[in-house]
Write a protein that holds these residues in place. Sequence first.
Motif, short mmCIF file in Angstrom:
data_model
loop_
_atom_site.label_atom_id
_atom_site.label_comp_id
_atom_site.label_asym_id
_atom_site.label_seq_id
_atom_site.Cartn_x
_atom_site.Cartn_y
_atom_site.Cartn_z
N GLN A 84 36.20 27.89 27.85
CA GLN A 84 36.80 27.87 29.19
C GLN A 84 35.74 28.12 30.27
OE1 GLN A 84 40.02 30.66 29.21
NE2 GLN A 84 41.32 29.36 27.91
N PHE A 85 34.76 28.98 29.99
CA PHE A 85 33.67 29.20 30.94
C PHE A 85 32.88 27.91 31.18
CE2 PHE A 85 33.66 33.94 30.18
CZ PHE A 85 33.91 34.26 31.50
N ARG A 86 32.63 27.16 30.10
CA ARG A 86 31.92 25.88 30.26
C ARG A 86 32.74 24.91 31.10
NH1 ARG A 86 30.61 26.82 24.87
NH2 ARG A 86 32.29 25.47 24.15
N ALA A 87 34.05 24.89 30.88
CA ALA A 87 34.92 24.01 31.67
C ALA A 87 34.90 24.42 33.14
CB ALA A 87 36.34 24.04 31.11
N ILE A 88 34.88 25.72 33.40
CA ILE A 88 34.81 26.20 34.78
C ILE A 88 33.49 25.76 35.42
CG2 ILE A 88 34.53 28.29 36.18
CD1 ILE A 88 36.60 29.63 34.35
N GLY A 89 32.40 25.82 34.66
CA GLY A 89 31.10 25.38 35.19
C GLY A 89 31.10 23.90 35.55
N VAL A 90 31.73 23.07 34.69
CA VAL A 90 31.82 21.64 34.99
C VAL A 90 32.66 21.41 36.24
CG1 VAL A 90 32.74 19.45 34.14
CG2 VAL A 90 31.42 20.92 32.62
N ASN A 91 33.79 22.10 36.33
CA ASN A 91 34.66 21.96 37.51
C ASN A 91 33.95 22.46 38.77
OD1 ASN A 91 36.65 20.95 35.88
ND2 ASN A 91 37.78 22.88 35.74
N TYR A 92 33.15 23.50 38.63
CA TYR A 92 32.39 24.06 39.74
C TYR A 92 31.45 23.00 40.31
CZ TYR A 92 29.78 27.76 42.19
OH TYR A 92 29.20 28.55 43.12
N ASN A 93 30.71 22.33 39.43
CA ASN A 93 29.78 21.29 39.88
C ASN A 93 30.51 20.13 40.54
OD1 ASN A 93 27.57 22.69 39.00
ND2 ASN A 93 27.51 21.68 37.01
N GLN A 94 31.63 19.71 39.96
CA GLN A 94 32.40 18.61 40.53
C GLN A 94 32.95 18.99 41.90
OE1 GLN A 94 35.34 17.78 37.56
NE2 GLN A 94 33.93 16.60 36.28
#
Length: 143
Positions: A84-94
């Motif tokens: 979930q942290f990795r998914a948050i990082g991807v969403n953060y960049n987007q």
Amino acid sequence: MDDNGTHKKHKGGRHPKDDRATFRYSISLRAVENAKFLSLFEQSGMNVMAHFITACIFQKTITTVKIDKAAIDYHVKLTGLFAQFRAIGVNYNQLIKILYSNFTEKKAAAYLYRLEKQTIELVAVSKKIIELTTEFEANHLKK
């Protein structure tokens, strides 16, 4: 077929062993002893009880493996949390790309300020998770 006896008839079945185990012994255990024996057998990880008994009698090394269900569950949930942290990082960049491409700099900066506050809270939570994980490993996982 040959009638002069040169052809051997196939007997079938498996080949006989050279040194068959023909000696059998019987022991009787009380309920408490049987429970202890069965728990040792399960911990050994052996599939055949006769092999376990012979290993015990002749003092061969017997390996026991204990599986801690709580540690496995903790590891599975921790792995899911890191996903979930990795998914948050991807969403953060987007989100940052969308903010700078669709909004003015002033409005994007305001949204980024809010996002920065949430990120600081997320960092505090992740530090607490790391602290709890180290405590769990120190208390429950013996090496």
